[in-house]
Design a protein around this motif. Structure first.
Motif, PDB file in Angstrom:
ATOM      1  N   ILE A   6       0.879  -1.178   0.000  1.00 26.63           N
ATOM      2  CA  ILE A   6       0.000   0.000   0.000  1.00 26.63           C
ATOM      3  C   ILE A   6       0.915   1.226   0.000  1.00 26.63           C
ATOM      4  CG2 ILE A   6      -1.818   1.243   1.254  1.00 26.63           C
ATOM      5  CD1 ILE A   6      -2.551  -1.416   2.608  1.00 26.63           C
ATOM      6  N   PRO A   7       0.716   2.131  -0.959  1.00 25.42           N
ATOM      7  CA  PRO A   7       1.597   3.310  -1.028  1.00 25.42           C
ATOM      8  C   PRO A   7       1.725   4.008   0.321  1.00 25.42           C
ATOM      9  CG  PRO A   7       0.031   3.312  -2.856  1.00 25.42           C
ATOM     10  CD  PRO A   7      -0.345   2.162  -1.970  1.00 25.42           C
ATOM     11  N   GLY A   8       2.960   4.265   0.687  1.00 22.95           N
ATOM     12  CA  GLY A   8       3.217   4.999   1.938  1.00 22.95           C
ATOM     13  C   GLY A   8       3.135   4.155   3.195  1.00 22.95           C
ATOM     14  N   LEU A   9       2.693   2.898   3.070  1.00 26.67           N
ATOM     15  CA  LEU A   9       2.503   2.094   4.281  1.00 26.67           C
ATOM     16  C   LEU A   9       3.376   0.842   4.295  1.00 26.67           C
ATOM     17  CD1 LEU A   9      -1.353   2.332   4.858  1.00 26.67           C
ATOM     18  CD2 LEU A   9       0.464   3.749   5.790  1.00 26.67           C
ATOM     19  N   ILE A  10       4.381   0.813   3.449  1.00 22.87           N
ATOM     20  CA  ILE A  10       5.275  -0.344   3.506  1.00 22.87           C
ATOM     21  C   ILE A  10       6.721   0.128   3.451  1.00 22.87           C
ATOM     22  CG2 ILE A  10       5.194  -0.780   0.984  1.00 22.87           C
ATOM     23  CD1 ILE A  10       5.147  -3.894   2.087  1.00 22.87           C
ATOM     24  N   ASN A  11       7.511  -0.449   4.342  1.00 23.96           N
ATOM     25  CA  ASN A  11       8.940  -0.158   4.341  1.00 23.96           C
ATOM     26  C   ASN A  11       9.622  -1.303   3.590  1.00 23.96           C
ATOM     27  OD1 ASN A  11      11.631   0.157   4.886  1.00 23.96           O
ATOM     28  ND2 ASN A  11      11.313   0.798   7.013  1.00 23.96           N
ATOM     29  N   LEU A  12       9.683  -1.125   2.271  1.00 19.41           N
ATOM     30  CA  LEU A  12      10.172  -2.191   1.397  1.00 19.41           C
ATOM     31  C   LEU A  12      11.622  -2.583   1.710  1.00 19.41           C
ATOM     32  CD1 LEU A  12       8.386  -3.461  -0.742  1.00 19.41           C
ATOM     33  CD2 LEU A  12       9.500  -2.060  -2.457  1.00 19.41           C
ATOM     34  N   ASP A  13      12.453  -1.576   1.964  1.00 26.46           N
ATOM     35  CA  ASP A  13      13.873  -1.857   2.261  1.00 26.46           C
ATOM     36  C   ASP A  13      13.994  -2.775   3.481  1.00 26.46           C
ATOM     37  OD1 ASP A  13      14.596  -0.283   0.178  1.00 26.46           O
ATOM     38  OD2 ASP A  13      15.225   1.441   1.377  1.00 26.46           O
ATOM     39  N   LYS A  14      13.202  -2.463   4.504  1.00 32.54           N
ATOM     40  CA  LYS A  14      13.262  -3.267   5.734  1.00 32.54           C
ATOM     41  C   LYS A  14      12.788  -4.699   5.463  1.00 32.54           C
ATOM     42  CE  LYS A  14      11.061  -3.704  10.219  1.00 32.54           C
ATOM     43  NZ  LYS A  14      10.117  -3.193  11.182  1.00 32.54           N
ATOM     44  N   VAL A  15      11.663  -4.823   4.772  1.00 40.30           N
ATOM     45  CA  VAL A  15      11.094  -6.157   4.523  1.00 40.30           C
ATOM     46  C   VAL A  15      12.083  -7.004   3.718  1.00 40.30           C
ATOM     47  CG1 VAL A  15       9.236  -7.423   3.380  1.00 40.30           C
ATOM     48  CG2 VAL A  15       8.706  -5.355   4.669  1.00 40.30           C
ATOM     49  N   VAL A  16      12.614  -6.417   2.635  1.00 40.10           N
ATOM     50  CA  VAL A  16      13.514  -7.193   1.770  1.00 40.10           C
ATOM     51  C   VAL A  16      14.821  -7.518   2.494  1.00 40.10           C
ATOM     52  CG1 VAL A  16      14.847  -7.153  -0.381  1.00 40.10           C
ATOM     53  CG2 VAL A  16      12.478  -6.335  -0.371  1.00 40.10           C
ATOM     54  N   SER A  17      15.383  -6.540   3.190  1.00 42.77           N
ATOM     55  CA  SER A  17      16.681  -6.822   3.818  1.00 42.77           C
ATOM     56  C   SER A  17      16.547  -7.873   4.922  1.00 42.77           C
ATOM     57  CB  SER A  17      17.351  -5.550   4.327  1.00 42.77           C
ATOM     58  OG  SER A  17      16.667  -5.086   5.446  1.00 42.77           O
ATOM     59  N   GLU A  18      15.430  -7.871   5.647  1.00 45.75           N
ATOM     60  CA  GLU A  18      15.249  -8.883   6.706  1.00 45.75           C
ATOM     61  C   GLU A  18      14.941 -10.251   6.117  1.00 45.75           C
ATOM     62  OE1 GLU A  18      15.163  -8.608  10.231  1.00 45.75           O
ATOM     63  OE2 GLU A  18      16.174  -6.709   9.858  1.00 45.75           O
TER      64      GLU A  18
END
Ligand code: SF4
Length: 258
Positions: free
Chosen positions: A179-191
């Protein structure tokens, strides 16, 4: 919230599907106590005459019998209108009994939000081809409460992926709903990338999520809602998403944009 358990008997258990990457689905449960507010299966509540999504679950009690001595080719996806490891599974052990009786030559793909799946590692190891995916997003605090009130946290899901990996089980990360503005993609992918063999990404489908979810989003996160509704803003968002996904050094099986 107390979930009402309705025990049923099914005629068949494997259903053909057009879901990407799958040939059959298996739903030993219908309905889901995780009660995600964006769940694309919520419409079933009205269809079956139940009240709110999340406060009822049908359990097909004869599912363990139905899978016995039955082989289906291709990939079987568990599950499409429920989570096989939702809270009632602790008490009913229905998924565990299904796994015990399933033909271990079946290619099985499980998608869950719960670390309860770790309980069944012993059975998963018996399958020739098996993979376990976790739905991952960075919801916490208010968003977690509003969107995914009853499922384990992001940290618990990552920890479970790690344990699965350590046990030699193939894993994947299903990054959704974006959802635009509601996901921290960098955090999710790096973890997740340390413990996931591959990734799927899925942008929220407002139509699928239903009117109630749209209303929540519009009221609580008007900026996110505006981006999804505005063609130009949404296209910019998608392009940025694709650019970022390309930048991560990960194996991507699909990006569902809707
Ligand atoms: S865990 Fe999956 S099936 Fe269950 S409510 Fe959430 S989105 Fe729906």
């Amino acid at each position: 919230m107390k979930t009402e358990i309705v025990k049923t008997q099914a005629k068949e258990i494997y259903t053909k599907t057009k879901l990407p990457g799958s040939d059959y689905v298996i739903n030993q449960y219908v309905g889901c106590g995780h009660a995600c507010s964006y769940c694309y299966a919520r419409f079933i509540s009205r269809w079956k005459g139940y009240q709110d999504w999340g406060n009822w679950v049908e359990a097909k009690m004869n599912a363990p019998e139905l899978v016995k001595n039955k082989y289906v080719p291709g990939w079987v996806f568990m599950s499409s209108i429920s989570d096989a490891y939702q809270p009632v599974e602790k008490e009913l052990l229905l998924t565990r009994k299904v796994l015990k009786n399933m033909d271990k030559k079946i290619n099985l793909s499980i998608l869950t939000k719960s670390d309860l799946v770790l309980r069944d590692i012993d059975l998963l190891k018996k399958f020739k081809e098996v993979e376990v995916g976790f739905t991952l997003n960075s919801f916490e605090g208010k968003e977690k409460e509003l969107f995914e009130p009853n499922s384990p946290t992001f940290e618990q899901r990552i920890k479970a992926l790690k344990t699965l990996k350590e046990n030699g089980i193939k894993t994947y990360a299903f990054v959704a709903p974006i959802i635009p503005g509601l996901i921290n993609l960098d955090k999710v992918v790096s973890e997740a990338k340390k413990y996931s063999d591959y990734f799927w990404f899925e942008v929220i489908n407002l139509r699928g999520a239903g009117k109630e979810f749209s209303e929540i989003l519009e009221k609580e996160y008007p900026e996110s809602f505006k981006i999804i509704k505005d063609k130009k803003l949404f296209n910019d968002f998608i392009q940025e998403l694709q650019r970022r996904v390309k930048k991560y050094q990960i194996k991507v099986k699909g990006i569902e944009l809707h």
